[in-house]
Design an enzyme around this catalytic site. Structure first.
Site, PDB file in Angstrom:
ATOM      1  N   CYS A  50     -35.913 -27.902 -17.969  1.00 22.09           N
ATOM      2  CA  CYS A  50     -35.234 -27.501 -19.206  1.00 22.09           C
ATOM      3  C   CYS A  50     -34.485 -28.676 -19.842  1.00 22.09           C
ATOM      4  O   CYS A  50     -34.353 -28.741 -21.072  1.00 22.09           O
ATOM      5  CB  CYS A  50     -34.247 -26.372 -18.921  1.00 22.09           C
ATOM      6  SG  CYS A  50     -35.015 -24.837 -18.398  1.00 22.09           S
ATOM      7  N   HIS A  95     -32.486 -44.907 -11.599  1.00 27.12           N
ATOM      8  CA  HIS A  95     -32.465 -43.712 -12.445  1.00 27.12           C
ATOM      9  C   HIS A  95     -32.951 -42.491 -11.661  1.00 27.12           C
ATOM     10  O   HIS A  95     -32.314 -41.429 -11.683  1.00 27.12           O
ATOM     11  CB  HIS A  95     -33.332 -43.930 -13.683  1.00 27.12           C
ATOM     12  CG  HIS A  95     -33.445 -42.720 -14.559  1.00 27.12           C
ATOM     13  ND1 HIS A  95     -32.485 -42.377 -15.485  1.00 27.12           N
ATOM     14  CD2 HIS A  95     -34.411 -41.758 -14.635  1.00 27.12           C
ATOM     15  CE1 HIS A  95     -32.847 -41.266 -16.105  1.00 27.12           C
ATOM     16  NE2 HIS A  95     -34.001 -40.873 -15.603  1.00 27.12           N
TER      17      HIS A  95
END
Length: 371
Positions: A50, A95
């Site tokens: 999402c 990351h």
């Protein structure tokens, strides 16, 4: 070969952009294969949630061309340049480690993203889309996350009103929470989230009451609970331990007189009241009654702020753990790359001196034997 990640997230792109790139789980492999083919990638893992859509991969091409690969996922023509981030090599690993550990999530330290990344990686691995670099990268990410969860409190405590309500209930009842009976008044989004959290904590006795009995039945069925007609909720409260009010009603649903009579019927057995509604659904004067404990949304928001601040204090330690894993990974990848280069040079040398063509090294680094 270059390692990279390219993507968009809730930090860089609005939902209107993210939904254009979103890929359903059933289409992950197909989309990843398209990216691998047209993006000239050697390995690829596609992550779609999402809050983010990201491509992790390796390529011999210029990293600058990777941005265009994301455009292949878009359901409509859209200028993605302002929203895309691209990281390579150590920064790409850093990351991924941050994302996997929940340090880049909307809710700091949440754990759902870890499972989502594991699913994305396993889907790609089983489809043969990963290789030695991404396999090592993702395994290292899971190791770093496990260490962070073990040695820090980044995932502990409440950081939302809903989680604060559940944590508060746990603190009061301890390990006995699973044996307690809870009534939730309301059947909207907040009520549903509370019910889901109660179920996840093992609570087996859940009653749902709402002015809309149909919605109460629907929510109760989905959580294995029991629906209670709104007009009878006070009667049922005689036997519960906790009452959570989470409605959009602008009225006081539990007035002081009702709660006083309720406590008499309960023979003054302790009752925990949690009011998540604005305006409040439970008369604040109820907190003055003996054996009644009442918390409202302000109390829970204060607990959530404390939890968020406690997690933020863990960030420095989390970053130290991540940096150690990034350094170890880059060192290992460099070593393997150097070994592969030496093997390739040796093969080329033999070909030049003997005029014999030898097979390329396998992904394991061992020279395949001629048949």
């Amino acid at each position: 070969m270059k390692l990279f990640v390219a993507g968009v997230s809730h930090k860089t792109a609005p939902v209107e952009v993210r939904e254009q790139l979103a890929v359903t789980p059933s289409h992950l492999v197909d989309a990843a294969e398209v990216l691998k083919l047209f993006g000239y990638l050697d390995e690829v893992v596609l992550l779609s949630t999402c809050n983010r859509v990201e491509i992790y991969g390796t390529t011999r091409q210029s990293i600058d061309s990777i941005k265009s690969a994301l455009q292949l996922l878009s359901s409509e023509p859209v200028d993605l340049d302002p929203y895309i981030y691209v990281h390579k090599d150590a920064e790409a690993a850093r990351h991924l480690f941050r994302v996997t550990a929940g340090l880049d999530s909307m809710t700091l330290g949440e754990t759902e993203i870890t499972g989502q990344i594991k699913n994305a990686y396993e889907t790609a691995r089983e489809a043969g889309l990963t290789g030695p670099v991404l396999n090592r990268l993702f395994q290292r990410a899971f190791q770093a996350t496990k260490e962070i969860r073990t040695h820090t409190a980044i995932g502990r405590g409440a950081v939302s009103v809903k989680s604060a309500a559940i944590l508060l209930t746990e603190k009061i009842f301890g390990h006995e929470i699973a044996d307690k009976s809870v009534m939730v008044i309301g059947a909207g989004q907040m009520a549903e989230r509370c019910v889901q959290s109660l179920v996840s904590k093992g609570v087996r006795s859940i009653f749902v009451s709402s002015r809309s009995f149909d919605r109460a039945i629907d929510l109760a069925n989905r959580c294995g609970g029991e629906a209670v007609c709104f007009g009878y909720c006070l009667f049922e409260m005689r036997d519960v331990d906790v009452v959570v009010a989470a409605t959009s009603s602008g009225q006081t649903l539990l007035v002081l007189d009702d709660i006083e009579n309720l406590m008499k019927a309960r023979r003054n057995r302790p009752l925990l009241l949690i009011d998540l509604s604005v305006p409040r659904n439970i008369d604040p004067a109820a907190s003055q009654l003996e054996n009644v404990t009442l918390y409202n949304i302000d109390d829970l928001e204060a607990l959530a702020r404390q939890g968020a601040q406690a997690r933020e204090r863990e960030l420095a330690t989390c970053h130290q753990i991540i940096e150690a894993h990034v350094a170890a990974l880059i060192k290992k990848l460099a070593s393997e790359s150097e070994r592969m280069t030496r093997t390739d040079l040796f093969r080329r040398s033999l070909e030049a001196t003997r005029g014999i063509s030898y097979p390329l090294p396998t992904t394991s680094g061992l020279v395949a034997q001629p048949s």
